[in-house]
Design an enzyme around this catalytic site. Sequence first.
Site, PDB file in Angstrom:
ATOM      1  N   CYS A  56       0.820  -1.213   0.000  1.00 20.59           N
ATOM      2  CA  CYS A  56       0.000   0.000   0.000  1.00 20.59           C
ATOM      3  C   CYS A  56       0.857   1.268   0.000  1.00 20.59           C
ATOM      4  O   CYS A  56       0.898   2.012   0.978  1.00 20.59           O
ATOM      5  CB  CYS A  56      -0.927  -0.018   1.205  1.00 20.59           C
ATOM      6  SG  CYS A  56      -1.928  -1.496   1.201  1.00 20.59           S
ATOM      7  N   TYR A  83      21.935  -6.201  -3.209  1.00 21.31           N
ATOM      8  CA  TYR A  83      21.042  -5.258  -2.528  1.00 21.31           C
ATOM      9  C   TYR A  83      19.568  -5.555  -2.830  1.00 21.31           C
ATOM     10  O   TYR A  83      18.749  -4.655  -2.945  1.00 21.31           O
ATOM     11  CB  TYR A  83      21.408  -3.804  -2.889  1.00 21.31           C
ATOM     12  CG  TYR A  83      22.880  -3.516  -2.649  1.00 21.31           C
ATOM     13  CD1 TYR A  83      23.381  -3.450  -1.351  1.00 21.31           C
ATOM     14  CD2 TYR A  83      23.774  -3.349  -3.714  1.00 21.31           C
ATOM     15  CE1 TYR A  83      24.735  -3.233  -1.121  1.00 21.31           C
ATOM     16  CE2 TYR A  83      25.129  -3.126  -3.491  1.00 21.31           C
ATOM     17  CZ  TYR A  83      25.602  -3.070  -2.191  1.00 21.31           C
ATOM     18  OH  TYR A  83      26.938  -2.850  -1.966  1.00 21.31           O
TER      19      TYR A  83
END
Length: 433
Positions: free
Chosen positions: A360, A389
Amino acid sequence: MHSFRYTDGSLMCEGVDLESLAAEVGTPAYVYSSETIRNNYRRLDAALAPLGDRMICYAMKANSNLSVLNLLAKEGAGFDIVSGGELFRVLKAGGRADRCTFAGVGKTAAEIDYALRQGIYSFNIESEEELERINEVAGKAGLVAPIAVRVNPDVDAPTHKYISTGKSKNKFGIGLDRAAEVYARAASLPNLRIRGLQTHIGSQILKAPPFAEAVRKLTPLVLELKAKHGLEFFSVGGGVGIVYRGALASGDVAWWTGSGEETAERITPEEYASEVIGPLKELGLRILFEPGRFIVGNAGVLLTTVLYRKETPTKKFVVVDAGMNDLIRPALYEGHHEIEPLRQPENTATEKVDVVGPVCESGDFFAQDREVPPLAPGDRIALMSAGAYGFVMSSTYNARPLLPEVLVEGTKSTVVRARQTWEDLIRGEVVPS
Ligand code: LLP
């Protein structure tokens, strides 16, 4: 070189069909190629071989899965660590403490004590207060701490502003103007032993000259310290960039050949080496390198499945089951990851879409206004070059369990980290009675 390519329309990692693997382990999931990691390490080491005495300390912050560390330890790599937890991982993976350098601006007394007792190769000092702290902790433990000062060369390396470190406005290292004084202070402290000098100018750097410039700027200081304090090593840090933009679809999969603005630039280990070897060789010291992304970046992909399609008057969205919590690079650095379907489409048609996750946040996207092959619910895709990463920066935001990691070796795949369960998510939590 990396080991992802289409064979008869199927995207393969070495000898493993990623669509079948995705069906078996589920999505989202990270997949790494052993061969690519090993090749990258060997290729860099070979390019640096003319230096003689050298040590590659893999910057494990890029990918610290035990199996990846174990593979690199077997190749002879040392490790660049930034926390006690990373040292713990190295030791669990069969790596050696005496081949670890410990960097980072905020080492705690407990971490310093742990690293000292394990016998690490060097602490990279980031501030004058830290120097005093390490001396104090070493004194209490009755040990002598080997140290290097991280010196900031004030070099501008073109990269994203969040991952540039070599300018004086960054929080890292000690300025060139102060360095000699800090070394003199270190020499006067009883529980420290001066061992080296370290620098690092930033990450995802695609041009060789800034690396050479940093070496050039630091050379007079390095030679002065060698004469005065018997300096043993010079670590030039990491930062060698990889190519993110490029298409498997172009047919050339030997290297990310690329298209578009970012790929106008790329750096090979040989170019990097040829730029720095000359000035480094003259120093007559052991040279350390701390590559992270270069070793693992192109060696990993994130597999994800299309859940839904959705259209607004201005946009087409493709909603996938991976989110920004699983791979945050697009949201945090505007990082670009190529999107490749695991089953190659029959024709070359594309459509312009946003590929987004279920979290969200509007920042939860993997691509915006990108031309991709038509994607329907159930289709699986790979987000490429996600080996560095990626998993290490993931979180459980929105109560989403951490993903599994799979290591491929030839035709064999091993789940080297299990997918978290909902039970794992609440482990250790209590509701007060
Ligand atoms: N040495 C030091 C002291 C570092 O701070 C870093 C990375 C490295 C070596 C390894 O750099 P590499 O060879 O991987 O470029 N999360 C960001 C990158 C952060 C890099 C932090 N320091 C990204 O996803 O682009």
